[in-house]
Enzyme design. Sequence first.
Site, PDB file in Angstrom:
ATOM      1  N   HIS A   1      -9.266   3.073  -7.106  1.00  0.00           N
ATOM      2  CA  HIS A   1      -8.967   1.675  -6.816  1.00  0.00           C
ATOM      3  C   HIS A   1      -9.123   1.487  -5.297  1.00  0.00           C
ATOM      4  CE1 HIS A   1      -6.366  -1.883  -6.295  1.00  0.00           C
ATOM      5  NE2 HIS A   1      -6.449  -2.071  -7.595  1.00  0.00           N
TER       6      HIS A   1
ATOM      7  N   ASP B   1      -2.506   8.682  -7.034  1.00  0.00           N
ATOM      8  CA  ASP B   1      -2.195   7.277  -7.287  1.00  0.00           C
ATOM      9  C   ASP B   1      -1.787   7.158  -8.757  1.00  0.00           C
ATOM     10  OD1 ASP B   1      -2.167   4.602  -7.871  1.00  0.00           O
ATOM     11  OD2 ASP B   1      -4.220   4.184  -7.191  1.00  0.00           O
TER      12      ASP B   1
ATOM     13  N   GLN C   1      -1.327   3.439 -12.591  1.00  0.00           N
ATOM     14  CA  GLN C   1      -1.680   3.160 -13.988  1.00  0.00           C
ATOM     15  C   GLN C   1      -1.152   4.209 -14.951  1.00  0.00           C
ATOM     16  OE1 GLN C   1      -2.960   0.472 -15.208  1.00  0.00           O
ATOM     17  NE2 GLN C   1      -3.488  -0.520 -13.275  1.00  0.00           N
TER      18      GLN C   1
ATOM     19  N   LYS D   1       4.022  -2.787 -12.613  1.00  0.00           N
ATOM     20  CA  LYS D   1       3.178  -2.311 -13.716  1.00  0.00           C
ATOM     21  C   LYS D   1       4.009  -1.579 -14.768  1.00  0.00           C
ATOM     22  CE  LYS D   1      -0.988  -1.793 -10.935  1.00  0.00           C
ATOM     23  NZ  LYS D   1      -1.759  -3.037 -11.110  1.00  0.00           N
TER      24      LYS D   1
ATOM     25  N   CYS E   1     -11.115  -4.279  -8.549  1.00  0.00           N
ATOM     26  CA  CYS E   1     -10.870  -3.567  -7.284  1.00  0.00           C
ATOM     27  C   CYS E   1     -11.421  -2.154  -7.309  1.00  0.00           C
ATOM     28  CB  CYS E   1      -9.381  -3.550  -6.922  1.00  0.00           C
ATOM     29  SG  CYS E   1      -8.698  -5.172  -6.644  1.00  0.00           S
TER      30      CYS E   1
END
Lengths: 144, 409
Positions: B125, B202, B205, B228, B367
């Site tokens: 991302h 990261d 998600q 999220k 993104c």
Amino acid sequence: MGNMKLLEARQNEIVEEFSMFGDWMEKYEHIIEMGKELNPIVENDKTEDNLIRGCQSRVWLAARKEEDGTVLFSADSDAIITKGLVALMVRVLSGAAPEDIAKVDLHFLEDIGLNTHLSPTRSNGLASMVKQMKMYGLVFSARS
Amino acid sequence: MDGNYDVAAIRREFPILERKVNGFPLVYLDSAASAQKPRTVIETQREYLSHFHSNIHRGVHALATQATEAFEGARETIKGHFNAAENAEIIFTAGATDGINLVAGTWGRANLTASSTVLMTRLEHHSNIVPWQILASEIGFKIEVIEIFPEGTIDLEDYNAKLALAPSLVCFSHVSNTLGTVNDAKLLTSLAHDAGAIVMVDGAQAAPHMNVDLQDINCDFYVASGHKMYGPTGIGFLYGKRALLDAMPPWRGGGEMISSVSFDVPTTFNVPPYKFEAGTPHISGAIALGAAIKWMESVGLDNIAAHELALTEYAHDKLLQIEGLRIYGTAEHKAGVVSFLVEGTHPSDLGTLLDQLGVAVRTGHHCTEPLMDWYDIPGTVRASFGAYNTFDEIDALVAALERAIKMLK
């Protein structure tokens, strides 16, 4: 030499055209139809310089000043709904006097309930295109 | 299709799912952008603001004590849920992006030099790319990209080849936001450690879709966003190993992050996590994020994962019946995302028409422009799933898509 009445008449004509459609689906079908019918921009004009990058779809816009002082626009988009909306903008503004283009209040999208497409958050490049068209109007009227 | 999972009961906990959009019942398939909020999150935030709001860590009065306990309780919840070794390793941030910027701005600035190499995957991302590019333009280190296979998985051979460059840092996403690929975080971390690199994951998600055990993964840094995982916006966390956090210089200066301030002798700084939490934090957000994590635990992340997997497989099957539809991201391990394009249509047109039919999907490059450029596409239509989505909603997506395609072609 401006003729603001011409731009007003063109906008009203579009509003009337859309008033025939009952629901959103017919409106969008009409927009898609216009997108398909829009004369494609000449390949020579489909350059990086003429590209207006939206987050979602790309729009190309070219403008030239005719001998009679009016501005001729041609445009394209890789997305068909955007292209249909672009076609509407070209239909209203192309062939108009530059000072009118710079000054005109474009109300027709709001009148037909499609103003969300003009919101900058929509990111379809249309809002940027309108800004660019008005910029051409400003530049060409300054030169005359 | 998935046994005892009571999706109807779960849906009742989400007030927003009752609303209509453009005259149609909302079909919300954009949880990868942001998940909706269950009542307990909304109530927790309201309760805090109505009954015990106060600034934390400094007052001696009852409200300050109560607010501080709730705030630190949320940190404890995060530490427990993600299995960090201690509370000090959980730093509240504004979200995953903020956490990555913190690591770039402190660890990165202190440890990277002009001769360093930073590895990142093609899947990243923008928020895991740009902070490093900004820092690279300042310091002059090299960014190398780990390539992927067309199905959206990391090319381990290429990864190993790039690890031979002796990178200082390896950055990768636990789950790709665009393709849904679940990366083997433990394996990638261990390979990077063998090469002597620090590992930044990261997890934006991944956190909403699976149990994440940070000590098991053994990465050095991990970030996630509260919104999220069914929590509020503007709050998230950075996990960092204690020894690294101790050695890192502070980031933003201000209250809370200091030990002692003076004009005469050097100002000294607080210990982690406070060293990195300058100013009054997003107290209500942190407390509500704690509630969101407890909510996910009450449903069970394994149950959520199984439900979402069933939805993803169902969506794959149904979508592939549409002529000219191509799915991007076909890794064996995927989490809650189906990205696709339909031949002869533009994703933005499909998104516009789906919206008219009450179906919320994301369209565009998500993104991840380098990834879209690699596939040579302008973007995709992305349907993403959360704990509350149903098989009927996927049917609604497919029906809406068929209608939209008919209009566009």
